[in-house]
Design an enzyme around this catalytic site. Structure first.
Site, mmCIF file in Angstrom:
data_model
loop_
_atom_site.group_PDB
_atom_site.id
_atom_site.type_symbol
_atom_site.label_atom_id
_atom_site.label_comp_id
_atom_site.label_asym_id
_atom_site.label_seq_id
_atom_site.Cartn_x
_atom_site.Cartn_y
_atom_site.Cartn_z
ATOM 1 N N ASN A 211 0.841 -1.194 0.000
ATOM 2 C CA ASN A 211 0.000 0.000 0.000
ATOM 3 C C ASN A 211 0.876 1.244 0.000
ATOM 4 O OD1 ASN A 211 0.549 0.760 2.878
ATOM 5 N ND2 ASN A 211 -0.489 -1.207 3.257
ATOM 6 N N ASP A 317 -4.603 -9.947 12.895
ATOM 7 C CA ASP A 317 -4.910 -8.581 13.320
ATOM 8 C C ASP A 317 -3.997 -8.263 14.502
ATOM 9 O OD1 ASP A 317 -6.001 -6.221 14.428
ATOM 10 O OD2 ASP A 317 -7.954 -6.684 13.560
ATOM 11 N N LYS A 348 -14.153 0.626 15.000
ATOM 12 C CA LYS A 348 -12.893 -0.101 15.197
ATOM 13 C C LYS A 348 -12.435 0.003 16.644
ATOM 14 C CE LYS A 348 -8.196 -0.297 13.211
ATOM 15 N NZ LYS A 348 -7.304 0.295 12.167
#
Length: 437
Positions: A211, A317, A348
């Site tokens: 990314n 995660d 979140k």
């Protein structure tokens, strides 16, 4: 309060005046407080006290010449300016103050002043009539408008026999004022683990998925935490950024590499300072998925099809895993979103059981991944206060309705945003300390 000077780097400029002799004690007191000191002396200052004296007290070579061939081979004045956490001129003569206001750069001290992006302060010292002169007073107004901290002057009997304002502050008072410059976000005694940058998930030996994260925000936070006195471990994905001073850096590539490094660093922090003094900040843009299989050889472009199918599996995660521990640090997450920024961040925060979350809109070019600036909103869980509850629903913000605290950090450089976040972190740690007493 003087503990805030622990591991801080003070660049002290000494200018001409009888008060220059007090710098010997000032340097000693700064070092007693844990600061590292380097000294720049003007030519006039050397007429009142020798460089050898200040070198012996500071433990570092005293800098006197702008065009020193040895130092300038490595752009010495720029390196000095970058080195400093605080540039302090004490004593600051009337002449030096005037030159600072005009942006003059004709000696080492004034050149470093212009090149330095750190905090700046002056401690004026001069005859009382020189201090009261309108030119000097106008110069002081100019420096204050530029956010230069002004220490003093004091009043009393002067060397010339006059009585009035213009005396250099006592060295202990100057040290205390220096400590005040690092008042926000004091993290002395804390250990902070930060992950930053992107991760890369290999498709084959040549290609990977990644990314646009630059790592700039995480690196700025690492520097700000170290500046605030914390021990800092930085887990960095593939970025092209220098390691901040006084930060331990561990380089990783993939999400699973980063997970392992973060868990080991958090374990070390918990063992060293305990859960109450440990912090984990997850700024990294970790890849959510990785290829189910990595080709052993470079994948060749097919001649018969314009499409290729990849099977992806979910990555661990990292931040949720650390937040779910029974013994855990204070955990702060980041949410880089392109729409519904606040809603996604609040969800979140709750879903991953975080202590704080900072969110920003990365669709904006001026504060996106590669930008040097940022603007963020920070949320944290907090029960309604009795005053809020009594105010009624109409007076409550959406965040308060959701049982959240909120701080809006206006657009600023990422280092400035980082220092504001450190202040919020210190406040949450203090609140947690109070709750657990």
């Amino acid at each position: 309060m003087l503990a805030r000077l622990s591991r801080k780097r003070i660049l002290l400029g000494v200018t001409g005046g009888i008060a220059a002799y007090k710098c010997a004690e000032l340097i000693r007191r700064l070092r007693d407080a844990g600061a590292e000191v380097q000294v720049i002396m003007t030519a006039a200052a050397q007429e009142f006290i020798t460089p050898l004296t200040l070198q012996a007290l500071s433990g570092n070579t005293v800098h006197t010449d702008l065009l020193d061939p040895e130092a300038e081979a490595a752009m010495g004045h720029i390196e000095l300016a970058r080195w400093a956490d605080l540039l302090l001129i004490a004593p600051a003569s009337a002449d030096t103050i005037a030159r600072l206001c005009q942006g003059v750069a004709n000696d080492l001290l004034t050149t470093c002043w212009l090149a330095c992006g750190a905090r700046k302060a002056i401690a004026p010292a001069m005859n009382q009539q020189m201090w009261l002169d309108p030119a000097t007073q106008n110069n002081m107004i100019t420096l204050q408008a530029r956010e230069v901290a002004i220490f003093g002057p004091d009043s009393g009997l002067q060397a010339c026999g006059d009585v009035g304002a213009g005396r250099l502050l006592d060295p202990l008072d100057i040290v205390a004022r220096c400590a005040e410059q690092f008042a926000n976000g004091a993290l002395t005694g804390r250990h902070v683990v930060i992950n930053a940058g992107p991760t890369r998930e290999a498709l084959d030996p040549v290609r990977y998925m990644s990314n646009h994260s630059s790592g700039k925000m995480g690196f700025a936070l690492a520097e700000a935490c170290a500046e605030a006195g914390a021990s800092v471990t930085l887990i960095a994905g593939p970025v092209v950024l220098p390691t901040p001073d006084r930060v331990q850096r561990i380089d990783v590539v993939s999400a699973r590499d980063m997970q392992s490094a973060c868990e080991q660093a958090v374990d070390a922090a918990l063992a060293a300072v305990g859960a109450a003094n440990s912090v984990f900040i997850a700024t990294a843009a970790v890849a959510d998925y990785r290829p189910a299989q990595v080709a052993e050889q470079k994948i060749k472009k097919g001649d018969k099809s314009d499409e290729m199918t990849l099977t992806l599996v979910k990555n661990p995660d990292i931040v949720a895993g650390i937040a779910a521990r029974s013994e855990r640090p204070l955990v702060m997450g980041f949410a880089a979103e392109t729409q519904a920024v606040e809603a996604y961040a609040q969800a979140k925060l709750a879903r991953k059981k975080l202590d704080l979350i900072a969110c920003n809109d990365v669709s904006r070019a001026d504060i996106g991944f590669q930008s040097d600036d940022n603007a963020m909103i920070v949320f944290w869980p907090t029960p309604l206060s009795p005053a809020d509850d009594a105010a009624g629903d109409a007076a409550l913000s959406d965040a308060q309705h959701a049982g959240l605290g909120r701080a809006d950090l206006a657009k600023a450089s990422k280092p400035q945003i980082a220092r504001q976040i450190v202040t919020l972190l210190a406040a949450r740690l203090a609140a947690r300390d109070e709750y657990t007493l």
